[in-house]
Design an enzyme around this catalytic site. Structure first.
Site, mmCIF file in Angstrom:
data_model
loop_
_atom_site.group_PDB
_atom_site.id
_atom_site.type_symbol
_atom_site.label_atom_id
_atom_site.label_comp_id
_atom_site.label_asym_id
_atom_site.label_seq_id
_atom_site.Cartn_x
_atom_site.Cartn_y
_atom_site.Cartn_z
ATOM 1 N N GLU A 96 -5.829 12.480 7.173
ATOM 2 C CA GLU A 96 -5.787 13.626 5.950
ATOM 3 C C GLU A 96 -5.929 13.043 4.746
ATOM 4 O O GLU A 96 -6.515 13.721 3.590
ATOM 5 C CB GLU A 96 -4.367 14.156 6.021
ATOM 6 C CG GLU A 96 -4.073 15.002 7.041
ATOM 7 C CD GLU A 96 -2.613 15.401 7.155
ATOM 8 O OE1 GLU A 96 -1.870 15.133 6.278
ATOM 9 O OE2 GLU A 96 -2.263 16.118 8.195
ATOM 10 N N VAL A 97 -5.625 11.905 4.511
ATOM 11 C CA VAL A 97 -5.769 11.024 3.106
ATOM 12 C C VAL A 97 -6.821 10.115 3.139
ATOM 13 O O VAL A 97 -6.676 9.072 3.900
ATOM 14 C CB VAL A 97 -4.676 10.430 2.691
ATOM 15 C CG1 VAL A 97 -4.672 9.832 1.158
ATOM 16 C CG2 VAL A 97 -3.234 11.437 2.486
ATOM 17 N N HIS A 101 -4.906 3.769 5.494
ATOM 18 C CA HIS A 101 -3.670 3.263 5.632
ATOM 19 C C HIS A 101 -3.065 3.381 6.787
ATOM 20 O O HIS A 101 -3.518 3.709 7.821
ATOM 21 C CB HIS A 101 -2.770 4.675 4.828
ATOM 22 C CG HIS A 101 -3.116 5.950 5.403
ATOM 23 N ND1 HIS A 101 -3.963 6.538 4.987
ATOM 24 C CD2 HIS A 101 -2.500 6.746 6.111
ATOM 25 C CE1 HIS A 101 -4.259 7.813 5.436
ATOM 26 N NE2 HIS A 101 -3.077 7.884 6.254
HETATM 27 P P1 5GP Z 1 -3.084 10.691 7.670
HETATM 28 O O1 5GP Z 1 -3.034 11.949 8.356
HETATM 29 O O2 5GP Z 1 -4.236 10.573 6.612
HETATM 30 O O3 5GP Z 1 -3.267 9.551 8.509
HETATM 31 O O4 5GP Z 1 -1.705 10.522 6.844
HETATM 32 C C1 5GP Z 1 -1.540 10.686 5.616
HETATM 33 C C2 5GP Z 1 0.191 10.547 5.376
HETATM 34 O O5 5GP Z 1 0.199 10.810 3.871
HETATM 35 C C3 5GP Z 1 0.746 11.654 5.971
HETATM 36 O O6 5GP Z 1 1.828 11.285 6.942
HETATM 37 C C4 5GP Z 1 1.490 12.466 4.823
HETATM 38 O O7 5GP Z 1 2.857 12.717 5.128
HETATM 39 C C5 5GP Z 1 1.582 11.348 3.531
HETATM 40 N N1 5GP Z 1 1.295 11.562 2.413
HETATM 41 C C6 5GP Z 1 0.650 12.518 1.789
HETATM 42 N N2 5GP Z 1 0.698 12.684 0.378
HETATM 43 C C7 5GP Z 1 1.708 11.757 0.197
HETATM 44 C C8 5GP Z 1 2.579 11.306 -0.958
HETATM 45 O O8 5GP Z 1 2.014 12.074 -2.157
HETATM 46 N N3 5GP Z 1 3.275 10.583 -1.056
HETATM 47 C C9 5GP Z 1 3.678 9.867 0.201
HETATM 48 N N4 5GP Z 1 4.520 8.962 0.053
HETATM 49 N N5 5GP Z 1 3.190 10.293 1.221
HETATM 50 C C10 5GP Z 1 2.127 11.185 1.302
#
Ligand code: 5GP
Length: 120
Positions: A96-97, A101
């Site tokens: 998502e981001v 990470h």
């Molecule tokens: P992905 O799906 O990209 O692997 O995970 C993105 C993660 O980033 C998700 O678990 C989401 O809850 C977390 N996340 C998104 N926006 C923020 C934010 O502004 N602050 C923090 N601490 N976590 C975030």
């Protein structure tokens, strides 16, 4: 250069987070929407969008992410019962981001590794 995400602002402390660790290569902070009692994100300070963008010169950073995950697992006490490290990439990986990470998840059983697709 790929567009920065909110994670770059967290790393620079322009946005608040529950930051647990930072050094010259990586930053770790608690996930805003934890999926398990312990849910920490470990991110490179440099904006690397995804695993698809990892190059040889990132090897020290990628290794540091893992040693920091291990250190935080010990500090949060989840090392004894175990934990899961996840890096999602791209559409099928449900990333998502777009700032690479590593998720450190523990404090409760994280369940089976994957739900098998219906077609299998
Ligand atoms: P992905 O799906 O990209 O692997 O995970 C993105 C993660 O980033 C998700 O678990 C989401 O809850 C977390 N996340 C998104 N926006 C923020 C934010 O502004 N602050 C923090 N601490 N976590 C975030």
């Amino acid at each position: 250069m790929a567009t920065e995400t909110i994670f770059s602002q967290i790393i620079r402390k322009e946005l608040p987070s529950d930051m647990l660790y930072q050094d010259e290569l990586v930053t770790a902070f608690r996930d805003i929407s934890p999926a398990r009692p312990t849910h920490i994100l470990i991110v490179p300070n440099e904006h690397i969008p995804s695993s698809n963008d990892v190059e040889a010169h990132h090897e020290a950073t990628m290794g540091r992410m893992h040693t920091v995950a291990r250190k935080l697992a010990v500090e949060t006490g989840i090392d004894k019962n175990g934990y899961r490290l996840i890096i999602n990439c791209g559409e099928h990986g449900r990333q998502e981001v777009l700032h690479l990470h590593m998720h450190l998840l523990g404090g409760a059983d994280v369940g089976p590794m994957l739900v098998r697709a219906q077609s299998e």
